[in-house]
Structures are given as structure tokens and as C-alpha cells.
Write an enzyme that holds these catalytic residues in place. Structure first.
Site, short mmCIF file in Angstrom:
data_model
loop_
_atom_site.label_atom_id
_atom_site.label_comp_id
_atom_site.label_asym_id
_atom_site.label_seq_id
_atom_site.Cartn_x
_atom_site.Cartn_y
_atom_site.Cartn_z
N ALA A 38 33.01 61.35 39.19
CA ALA A 38 33.07 61.36 40.66
C ALA A 38 32.61 62.70 41.23
O ALA A 38 32.37 62.82 42.43
CB ALA A 38 34.49 61.07 41.12
N ALA A 73 52.38 53.29 50.09
CA ALA A 73 53.19 52.52 51.03
C ALA A 73 53.65 51.25 50.32
O ALA A 73 52.83 50.54 49.73
CB ALA A 73 52.37 52.16 52.27
N GLY A 119 37.08 40.27 39.96
CA GLY A 119 37.87 41.31 39.30
C GLY A 119 37.07 42.49 38.79
O GLY A 119 36.45 43.20 39.57
N LYS A 174 36.01 34.12 47.84
CA LYS A 174 35.08 34.97 47.08
C LYS A 174 33.64 34.50 47.27
O LYS A 174 32.72 35.30 47.41
CB LYS A 174 35.47 34.97 45.61
CG LYS A 174 36.85 35.61 45.36
CD LYS A 174 37.36 35.27 43.97
CE LYS A 174 38.74 35.84 43.71
NZ LYS A 174 39.34 35.27 42.47
N GLY A 196 43.92 40.56 36.95
CA GLY A 196 44.77 41.41 36.12
C GLY A 196 44.71 42.85 36.58
O GLY A 196 43.76 43.27 37.23
#
Lengths: 430, 430
Positions: free
Chosen positions: B34, B44, B136, B207, B304
Site C-alpha cells: 500500500a 462501530a 467474495g 450481485k 466467508g
């Protein structure tokens, strides 16, 4: 919309002409996705007279590719000349030195000189993009380097050479021998007149070296890749593989193993139930395993004008959008320097097919050698009986070290009763 | 290395905890890729006492998710609350309004409110990223929107719901009925207590609506998606499909057709030789067909904690690297407004299985109805004979229009000799 991004294309073979065609045919859509038009304004190629199926009038033409880098009207250089050295390398170096982003489909160049070129690109602060260099139209570089960037990659496996996969698929489907299918593939244009680059695994090894560098975040290291091709694969072994529940594929495998990273290209027996086993013909596939994502499979056309142009232009759109990623996924200073592990230290299971004299004691000799090298057998089949004549014997082993297997193989090949050089194929359960 | 990118995570279910774990476990590698560390500093969630398997001390905690957007120490908001409205929507809107990039895994939110949210993100000049919302861990959004950006996409097809694919795979492998396998899947945690969102195709339709928007460069249009689930699929039809050389899969299909774009989710018969036919269990797959690249298949885990966290963090790395892509692949002003084509106008082939009284004339009645609706048959099989009792008849048709098939089906269902509601499954040769 900002001003067009001006492209110089060096090399007007099939792929070069494909890039020009694609940029024109989908110009409007590409401009929308890139945020600005992308337009070829200059080209470099030696023969100005050849018909390439694409109009080239109005473009600035250079006979010397390197001159393209100096053209002030060219924003990005696309290198499609090929070859690890010569004009391709000179052009890429000149473009980076001139502070111009480079897009290339040249795997040989990247595999052999990528480490230095990546440093040059980073120092110049410009992109060196090469989606088209690995697995053609499959977004494998982007998928691995950006899409799976959160993962520690455990292994990358690929069918990386369409010519080999095509030949192996034909051999299996038609029960034919390698030389026969190769000759036909050459006639059909699926294999080069000099096919060694493909069938001896060198092309796949170039691509694997690049994938390994991305996956493990280290400079590309082609010299450490173990390379074997498919010349010695026989129709008999393909048939026996099927009987054992395997398909034979030329795979490139880069894996994190004890002591470092293992990189190898060789024919493999793959379980028919694995997704890569059903990737046939000219299709390529890349399988990545990450610690969080699990297994991801990317499949598509690995070569040809359309797929390769698709990858080149995807890189151009990234450049137009200022989407930048370091060459090996992380900046040079943040790269790992994990050592490569030599093939001798590789651990795996093996298929060993021998042609032996059908007489008592042969099997005892062979299994004795394996025992002496600490190799344990998983299965043994003798196919047919014909006393006093040659019969094939197939052995599969449990996991053992490559060095042990090589030692055993040399001894087995030297046995009186073993009539031909043994066929050794590694079993990869993936 | 610049200062860390500070993340606020809303929603600490399995995926939220997975994101926190991933960012910590692979912190060094992620920082390298990154270009700066990525660190969760605020969360939260409602219940502060629940053990989520991950240490949360030292993080700023908000009971009200929307407050996360106002935290001046949060650079990027990750929304993992779920649900198309309520706190998830309020948080995303608040974050965009505060000029903060948002990463979300929320397909329902994107499918229903994505058009407005995309406008808001573009106006604010910040990222709205959602790789985790579709398929996913598979880099499907990135693959399609960036990797294949040079192509006119002709069709996108996907296995987009792991629960349905798992149930269909079990039904096929074990010859069991839907209700039975569903009950077991619920016990094992592969299906929700209220499974309708998955098994009625709604999740897959969310999706698909997102994929269609990306593929065809238009604002998301969930309302136009035709949706059917898998409740009515029987073990008998799965068995008959195998006999005909097909597998039954719940597919989402978005295609450029005459008059616009067709988007639909329903069970399909897929040839066993197609790569998508062998994507089994909880795996997802996305197949894209582009005009230059040809067919590209992306396969991996569709749900998952690990795979979803992998996708969320990939988005965060893009944000850390300032790699930005408009929500639907092109800026709002450059989007197309291609109309959606209603399902009635869809053209395709059909599998029709009837339970009929085994007596003379039945077939004449059925085929007469089909003829009257202009539908021609490809094949017909009567399975077994038992005069005067119920026997299955299987018909497959050539390509015809959905409206004609629906008309014929109503007439056929009303025939005296047809004993149960007919089973109709569309055949997709892809």
C-alpha cells in the site's frame, strides 16, 4: 474530458496491429473508461510497405524504434518488438530515461532485465506496465498484484504456454505422439517454425519468473527457475496418466517452501478434479493461493492479437487514469530478498514409467534402488505380460526429495533390464 | 513511508472481525504493497461485550455507526453492517458527505441505491469501493472494470451465491432433495435460518445487477433483473440433466441482446464441458466475454471471513495508493443509458419435464400446444412405461421466445393428463 493520451507503438506484428485496431474500434468506450481518448500517433517498424490489415496513414513513422522515445508528441511508449535485448531493451530504457511510461508485452525482457528496469522506472517515477506479458488477455498481473494484494501468497501455479497446452491436449484427445502433433501445430500456425522457445518451457519460465516476483514481492529472478519442456512426453504416459486419474500439463509453479521460494516449469500430473486439469487447448490459467482468500483461478486466452491487445490497452487505461502500482507490487526498498531454493531440494511425488524386460527379479532390482535412496512407493502397475520381452512398469512414489529421486533414477536407468530411458513426471496434487 | 491510513470499521460480525485480523496479521506486507501502513483505529458495533475473537482494546468505539463518519481520526470508512437501508445507508451517505472514501461489502445497498451513491461519490471526489460485494475474494470487480476495460463486454455470467451452489452440488452428488439438503446446510451454518434471500435468488440478483452496471457502463438497475431461485429444483431434474449432458446451476446472466441489456438470475442447464459447470460447492465464478479478449473465467471463494476481508483490504490498498476508478467504470456523464429488456423478450432453449398419465394421445396434446406457440422441439424422452400411471416426459426445445414458452406452459399445465406443475429450466449453452 482532458486531451488525448498520445501513444507510440513499436512493433507492428500481429499484436501491434491488434492494439491499433482495438484503440480505434472501441475508441469511444475506451475514452469513457480512461477519462480521456487514447490515440496512436506514432509507430516504429522496419517495413513500411507490408499490409498489416490496418490503416497507418497520418501516423509519424520511425524506422528506428528508439527514436519513438524521443518523439515529444508521444506520451506513452508501447513496446511490442519482442526479444530480451536489442531494440526492445534499448527502446524501453530510452523511454524510461525520457520519463515516459512504458507498456510492454515482452516477457523475455521482463524476466531477464526486469529487476534493473523496475529500478529505472521507480527512479523516473513512471509506469512500467506488462499485463500482456503473462497469460495474454487474463488480468493475471492485476489480479495478483492488486486484487490479492492483502494476502500472503503461498503458491502460484499456471498453464502459461498455449502452444504446449494445445499440443498436450491434442496428444490426449487423439492419442497421437508429440512430434506428429507438433508438426501439425506448426502447419496450422499454433507453433513457431523454431518451436524450442515454447516447447522447451523457456517462454513459460519467463512468465513464471514474473509471477513469482509479484507473488512474493522480490525482484524477478529468472536464472533460478528450473525449466523442462514437453518433448519427452509420450502418448503412452498421457494414457497411463488418465488411468491413474491425472492429466499431464506443463505447469509453472512458484511456491513458498522451506528455505525460500521454489520456481519451476515442467510437465506435471494433475488430478482430473482440479480446475487447472480441464483448461485445454490454447487457454491459459493462473491459480493463486493466498492465506486469506484461499484458491483463486483465472482462466482465458493466453495469446493472439485480440487478448494481448486487450491487456496492453488495459495498461494504457490505467496510465490514463493515473492508477500506478510498483512493478513488483511494492517499492524497490520494500522488496523482500527471499532466496530461491534449488530444484534438488524440491519435495514431491513422482510418476516413473520404465520399459523393462519381463523376467523375474526386475522389480526387485528397481524397488531396491528406490529403497536405497529412501523413496517409498505409493503404487506399482505392470501393464500386460510378455515373458522375455519389453513391458511398461509404472511406479508412483510418496513425497521424497528431488535429489534422492535423481540419484535413484540414474541407477535405475543403468540397470540391464531397463531398456529405455525412464519417463519421470512429477505429480502435483496442488 | 507516509503516515498510516486510518480505518474505521462499522459492523463487527464475521467479516468485520476478519478485516481487523487481516490488517494486523499481514500488516507489514500490506504496508509494503500500500506504500503506507493501514491501521484500524475506530469501530462501530452495538454489543461491546461479545467476544469476536479479535482484540479491540485501544480502538475508539461508536455505538452509532454514523458517528464513525464524523471521527476526524478516520480517513476511510469500511461499512460491513449490511442491509440495503438503515444504518448502513446512513453511514455510507454520511461518510461520502464528509468527503471520506468508503469501502463496503454491501451488495443490497449497491444494487438498490448504487446509482445515487455513485453520483454522491463522484460529486465528493472520493472512492466508493465494493470489491467484496460481488463474488467474495475473487477480484471480479477489478478484473472486469479495469482488467477488461478495453473490451466491449458481450456477456457476463456468474455463479454468485455459494449457498445455492453448495445445495445444488450436494443434491447432485448425493441424489437428495432440496428441502433435505437445505435443512442440513442450515445446521452446518452454510445457509441462514431464514434462507430466502439466498435460495430465492435475491442475493445473486443484487450481485448480477452490480456486474451488469460495470460490464455495460450504466447505472445499476436492480428492478429490471428477472429473479428465480432454486426451491423448485428436484433431484429428478438434476439426474435428467446429467443424462442430457448438463449440470444445473443458479446463474446470473447479463447480456447485450437485441433492444438492450437482459439481466436475469435463474437455474440453468449448462453443458458439462463448460468451465462454469465444474465450479462446485461454495465456490463462485464469473465469466466475462469481451470482443477482443474472448472468454475470461474467474473462480474462487464467494463468501466467508477470509475471502471477503481479502477483497475489502484490496480496496483499502487501492485507496492508499490513490488508485481510483469511477463506480461504474466511467464517469457519470459518460455512462450509457441502454434500456433493460424484459424477460418475456428473452430468447433461449428450454428443458421441460412433465409428469403425465401414460396413455395414448398425451404427447400429441403437449406437442400440439408447443406447435401452436411456434415452439419447435429438439428432443423428447419418455422415461419408462407404466400404462395408466404417472411417467415423466422430458422435452427440450430449440431457441424460442420466453413469452411463447410461458403461454405454452400455462396451456400444458392445464391439460388433464398433466399431473403436476411442469418443471421448466432454461438451457444456456453460453
Amino acid at each position: 474530458m482532458t486531451r488525448p493520451l498520445s501513444i507510440g507503438v513499436a512493433g507492428l506484428g500481429t499484436v501491434g496491429a491488434g492494439v491499433v485496431t482495438l484503440l480505434r474500434q472501441n475508441a469511444e468506450l475506451i475514452a469513457a473508461r480512461a477519462g480521456r481518448p487514447i490515440v496512436v500517433t506514432a509507430v516504429a517498424a522496419r517495413d513500411r510497405t507490408r499490409d498489416r490489415g490496418v490503416a497507418l496513414d497520418g501516423l509519424r513513422w520511425y524506422d528506428d524504434a528508439v527514436a519513438l522515445a524521443a518523439d515529444p508528441g508521444v506520451d506513452v511508449v508501447v513496446e511490442l518488438i519482442g526479444g530480451s535485448d536489442g531494440p526492445a531493451k534499448a527502446l524501453v530504457e530510452a523511454a524510461l530515461a525520457a520519463g515516459k511510461p512504458v507498456v510492454t508485452a515482452n516477457k523475455a525482457l521482463l524476466a531477464l532485465h526486469g529487476a534493473t528496469l523496475a529500478e529505472q522506472a521507480e527512479a523516473a517515477g513512471v509506469a512500467l506496465a506488462f499485463e500482456a506479458a503473462v497469460a495474454g488477455g487474463i488480468p493475471a498481473i492485476k489480479g495478483l498484484r492488486e486484487g490479492l494484494a492483502a494476502n500472503r501468497i503461498l503458491r502460484v501455479t499456471g498453464i502459461l504456454n498455449g502452444t504446449c497446452n494445445y499440443i498436450l491436449t491434442c496428444m490426449r484427445d487423439q492419442g497421437r505422439e508429440f512430434a506428429d502433433v507438433l508438426a501439425e501445430a506448426q502447419k496450422l500456425g499454433y507453433a513457431e517454425a523454431d518451436p524450442s522457445f515454447d516447447i522447451d518451457g523457456v517462454d513459460a519460465a519467463h512468465k513464471l519468473a514474473i509471477l513469482a516476483a509479484l507473488a512474493f514481492g522480490r525482484p524477478v529472478d529468472f536464472a533460478s527457475v528450473h525449466v523442462e519442456g514437453i518433448r519427452h512426453i509420450s502418448a503412452l504416459d498421457i494414457k497411463l496418466a488418465e488411468e491413474l486419474g491425472y492429466r499431464i500439463k506443463l505447469l509453472g509453479i512458484a511456491a513458498q517452501v522451506e528455505g525460500g521460494i521454489s520456481t519451476r516449469v515442467h510437465p506435471c500430473m494433475v488430478p482430473v478434479s482440479h480446475p487447472i486439469a480441464v483448461v485445454d487447448g490454447v487457454y491459459n490459467a493462473v491459480v493463486a493461493e493466498g492465506d486469506f482468500v484461499g484458491r483463486v483461478v483465472l482462466e482465458g486466452r493466453g495469446a493472439g492479437a485480440g487478448p494481448t491487445a486487450s491487456a496492453v490497452v488495459a495498461d494504457l487505461i490505467d496510465i490514463a487514469r493515473n492508477r500506478a502500482t510498483p512493478v513488483w507490487g511494492a517499492g524497490i526498498a520494500a522488496l523482500a530478498h527471499t532466496p530461491s531454493v534449488p530444484m534438488e531440494q524440491n519435495r514431491g511425488a513422482y510418476y516413473l514409467r520404465l520399459m523393462v524386460l519381463d523376467r523375474p527379479g526386475v522389480l526387485a532390482d528397481v524397488t531396491g534402488v528406490l529403497r536405497d535412496h529412501g523413496i517409498s512407493l505409493e503404487s506399482m502397475i505392470q501393464r500386460g505380460r510378455s515373458p522375455g520381452e519389453a513391458v511398461p512398469i509404472v511406479l508412483t512414489t510418496h513425497e521424497c526429495q528431488e535429489a534422492a529421486m535423481r540419484g535413484a533414477l540414474a541407477k535405475i536407468a543403468a540397470l540391464d533390464s531397463v531398456l529405455e530411458p525412464p519417463a519421470l513426471i512429477r505429480i502435483e496434487t496442488l
